[in-house]
Design a protein around this motif. Structure first.
Motif, PDB file in Angstrom:
ATOM      1  N   LEU A   1      29.181  40.282  55.577  1.00 17.17           N
ATOM      2  CA  LEU A   1      27.865  40.704  54.851  1.00 17.17           C
ATOM      3  C   LEU A   1      28.219  41.040  53.592  1.00 17.17           C
ATOM      4  N   THR A   2      29.246  41.471  53.236  1.00 12.68           N
ATOM      5  CA  THR A   2      29.737  41.772  51.836  1.00 12.68           C
ATOM      6  C   THR A   2      29.640  40.594  51.019  1.00 12.68           C
ATOM      7  N   ASP A   3      29.764  39.313  51.598  1.00 14.80           N
ATOM      8  CA  ASP A   3      29.972  38.007  51.050  1.00 14.80           C
ATOM      9  C   ASP A   3      28.395  37.973  50.321  1.00 14.80           C
ATOM     10  N   VAL A   4      27.470  38.295  50.866  1.00 14.27           N
ATOM     11  CA  VAL A   4      25.923  38.084  50.370  1.00 14.27           C
ATOM     12  C   VAL A   4      25.421  39.111  49.506  1.00 14.27           C
ATOM     13  N   SER A   5      26.185  40.278  48.991  1.00 13.34           N
ATOM     14  CA  SER A   5      25.622  41.432  48.244  1.00 13.34           C
ATOM     15  C   SER A   5      26.348  41.275  47.038  1.00 13.34           C
ATOM     16  N   THR A   6      25.725  41.738  45.922  1.00  9.25           N
ATOM     17  CA  THR A   6      26.310  42.144  44.631  1.00  9.25           C
ATOM     18  C   THR A   6      25.916  43.578  44.135  1.00  9.25           C
ATOM     19  N   GLN A   7      26.746  44.295  43.508  1.00  5.55           N
ATOM     20  CA  GLN A   7      26.484  45.332  42.694  1.00  5.55           C
ATOM     21  C   GLN A   7      27.054  45.535  41.297  1.00  5.55           C
ATOM     22  N   GLY A   8      26.408  45.790  40.365  1.00  6.99           N
ATOM     23  CA  GLY A   8      27.153  46.256  39.257  1.00  6.99           C
ATOM     24  C   GLY A   8      27.063  45.028  38.164  1.00  6.99           C
ATOM     25  N   LEU A   9      27.828  43.962  38.730  1.00  6.18           N
ATOM     26  CA  LEU A   9      28.086  42.996  37.708  1.00  6.18           C
ATOM     27  C   LEU A   9      26.995  41.865  38.015  1.00  6.18           C
ATOM     28  N   SER A  10      27.048  40.820  37.052  1.00  8.05           N
ATOM     29  CA  SER A  10      26.223  39.611  37.177  1.00  8.05           C
ATOM     30  C   SER A  10      26.784  38.877  38.435  1.00  8.05           C
ATOM     31  N   VAL A  11      25.980  38.094  38.952  1.00  8.41           N
ATOM     32  CA  VAL A  11      26.426  37.315  40.132  1.00  8.41           C
ATOM     33  C   VAL A  11      27.593  36.391  39.846  1.00  8.41           C
ATOM     34  N   GLY A  12      27.304  35.901  38.765  1.00  2.00           N
ATOM     35  CA  GLY A  12      28.255  34.859  38.057  1.00  2.00           C
ATOM     36  C   GLY A  12      29.686  35.500  37.869  1.00  2.00           C
ATOM     37  N   VAL A  13      29.758  36.500  36.984  1.00  2.00           N
ATOM     38  CA  VAL A  13      30.950  37.243  36.786  1.00  2.00           C
ATOM     39  C   VAL A  13      31.631  37.747  38.120  1.00  2.00           C
ATOM     40  N   ARG A  14      30.677  38.369  38.866  1.00  2.00           N
ATOM     41  CA  ARG A  14      31.270  38.861  40.374  1.00  2.00           C
ATOM     42  C   ARG A  14      31.948  37.796  40.976  1.00  2.00           C
ATOM     43  N   ALA A  15      31.302  36.597  41.028  1.00  2.00           N
ATOM     44  CA  ALA A  15      31.876  35.320  41.854  1.00  2.00           C
ATOM     45  C   ALA A  15      33.052  35.116  41.228  1.00  2.00           C
ATOM     46  N   VAL A  16      33.392  34.866  39.829  1.00  2.00           N
ATOM     47  CA  VAL A  16      34.641  34.733  39.097  1.00  2.00           C
ATOM     48  C   VAL A  16      35.794  35.739  39.536  1.00  2.00           C
ATOM     49  N   LEU A  17      35.185  37.035  39.508  1.00  2.08           N
ATOM     50  CA  LEU A  17      36.228  38.048  39.603  1.00  2.08           C
ATOM     51  C   LEU A  17      36.936  37.907  41.290  1.00  2.08           C
ATOM     52  N   SER A  18      35.790  37.731  41.941  1.00  2.00           N
ATOM     53  CA  SER A  18      36.105  37.839  43.712  1.00  2.00           C
ATOM     54  C   SER A  18      37.044  36.514  43.844  1.00  2.00           C
ATOM     55  N   LEU A  19      36.558  35.394  43.180  1.00  3.86           N
ATOM     56  CA  LEU A  19      37.376  34.278  43.493  1.00  3.86           C
ATOM     57  C   LEU A  19      39.042  34.506  42.811  1.00  3.86           C
ATOM     58  N   LEU A  20      38.966  34.849  41.590  1.00  6.82           N
ATOM     59  CA  LEU A  20      40.443  35.295  41.159  1.00  6.82           C
ATOM     60  C   LEU A  20      41.013  36.139  41.990  1.00  6.82           C
ATOM     61  N   ARG A  21      40.377  37.270  42.658  1.00  5.42           N
ATOM     62  CA  ARG A  21      40.983  38.282  43.237  1.00  5.42           C
ATOM     63  C   ARG A  21      41.807  37.513  44.449  1.00  5.42           C
ATOM     64  N   GLU A  22      40.993  36.728  45.089  1.00  6.42           N
ATOM     65  CA  GLU A  22      41.197  35.830  46.526  1.00  6.42           C
ATOM     66  C   GLU A  22      42.361  34.777  46.173  1.00  6.42           C
ATOM     67  N   HIS A  23      42.196  34.202  45.027  1.00  6.26           N
ATOM     68  CA  HIS A  23      43.151  32.682  44.917  1.00  6.26           C
ATOM     69  C   HIS A  23      44.259  32.992  43.765  1.00  6.26           C
ATOM     70  N   GLY A  24      44.016  34.107  42.937  1.00 11.32           N
ATOM     71  CA  GLY A  24      45.142  34.362  42.011  1.00 11.32           C
ATOM     72  C   GLY A  24      44.492  33.761  40.426  1.00 11.32           C
ATOM     73  N   THR A  25      45.816  32.855  40.035  1.00 11.89           N
ATOM     74  CA  THR A  25      45.369  32.193  38.772  1.00 11.89           C
ATOM     75  C   THR A  25      44.841  30.970  39.155  1.00 11.89           C
ATOM     76  N   VAL A  26      43.692  30.472  38.521  1.00 18.24           N
ATOM     77  CA  VAL A  26      42.881  29.564  38.883  1.00 18.24           C
ATOM     78  C   VAL A  26      42.284  28.803  37.405  1.00 18.24           C
ATOM     79  N   THR A  27      42.180  27.620  37.185  1.00 18.81           N
ATOM     80  CA  THR A  27      41.496  27.027  35.736  1.00 18.81           C
ATOM     81  C   THR A  27      39.934  26.834  35.970  1.00 18.81           C
ATOM     82  N   VAL A  28      39.028  27.083  35.214  1.00 18.55           N
ATOM     83  CA  VAL A  28      37.723  26.820  35.188  1.00 18.55           C
ATOM     84  C   VAL A  28      37.412  25.644  36.078  1.00 18.55           C
ATOM     85  N   PRO A  29      37.898  24.374  35.845  1.00 17.30           N
ATOM     86  CA  PRO A  29      37.276  23.290  36.937  1.00 17.30           C
ATOM     87  C   PRO A  29      37.623  23.491  38.106  1.00 17.30           C
TER      88      PRO A  29
END
Length: 138
Positions: A17-45
């Motif tokens: 359920l955590t995957d479908v909720s957002t708090q405090g950050l814009s959805v887009g910024v949260r998605a970027v932070l979450s992806l970087l948290r999970e995958h480490g260093t990543v390019t924009v593409p």
């Protein structure tokens, strides 16, 4: 079902359920932070492909996250025009706080939900997102 099994099942449902909720950050910024948290260093593409989003949109979200001090870019030895992006310590703290808060809220909200109810909820949300062209929840 034992209390330990029930707690473990509840934790798994909260994770889903955590995957479908957002708090405090814009959805887009949260998605970027979450992806970087999970995958480490990543390019924009790479982020765009992983999230089925345009490179331009992801770049704007990375720029927003960078302006907030959450993300930093470093040169990419494999590609001069596509920097590597990673979380700053501030970004890691921010996304961890968001996820911890979501988990605390969802643990209260989902305490009496069954696995079947969570499955049904995710199925409905996935279908709605699919119809809106936003991908998958699971």
């Amino acid at each position: 079902m034992s209390e330990t099994d029930r707690d473990r099942a509840s934790e798994q449902q909260i994770d889903r359920l955590t995957d479908v909720s957002t708090q405090g950050l814009s959805v887009g910024v949260r998605a970027v932070l979450s992806l970087l948290r999970e995958h480490g260093t990543v390019t924009v593409p790479e982020m765009g492909r992983a999230q089925a989003l345009s490179r331009q949109f992801v770049q704007r979200m990375v720029n927003d996250a960078t302006a907030l001090g959450f993300v930093e870019s470093t040169p990419n030895p494999a590609h001069k025009r596509s920097s590597l992006n990673r979380l700053t310590e501030r970004g890691r703290s921010a996304i961890t706080a968001v996820i911890d808060r979501e988990r605390a809220i969802l643990s209260q909200a989902g305490i009496d939900l069954t696995g079947a109810e969570v499955d049904a909820c995710l199925r409905v949300l996935s279908r709605l997102l699919e119809l809106m062209g936003n991908g998958d929840v699971d």
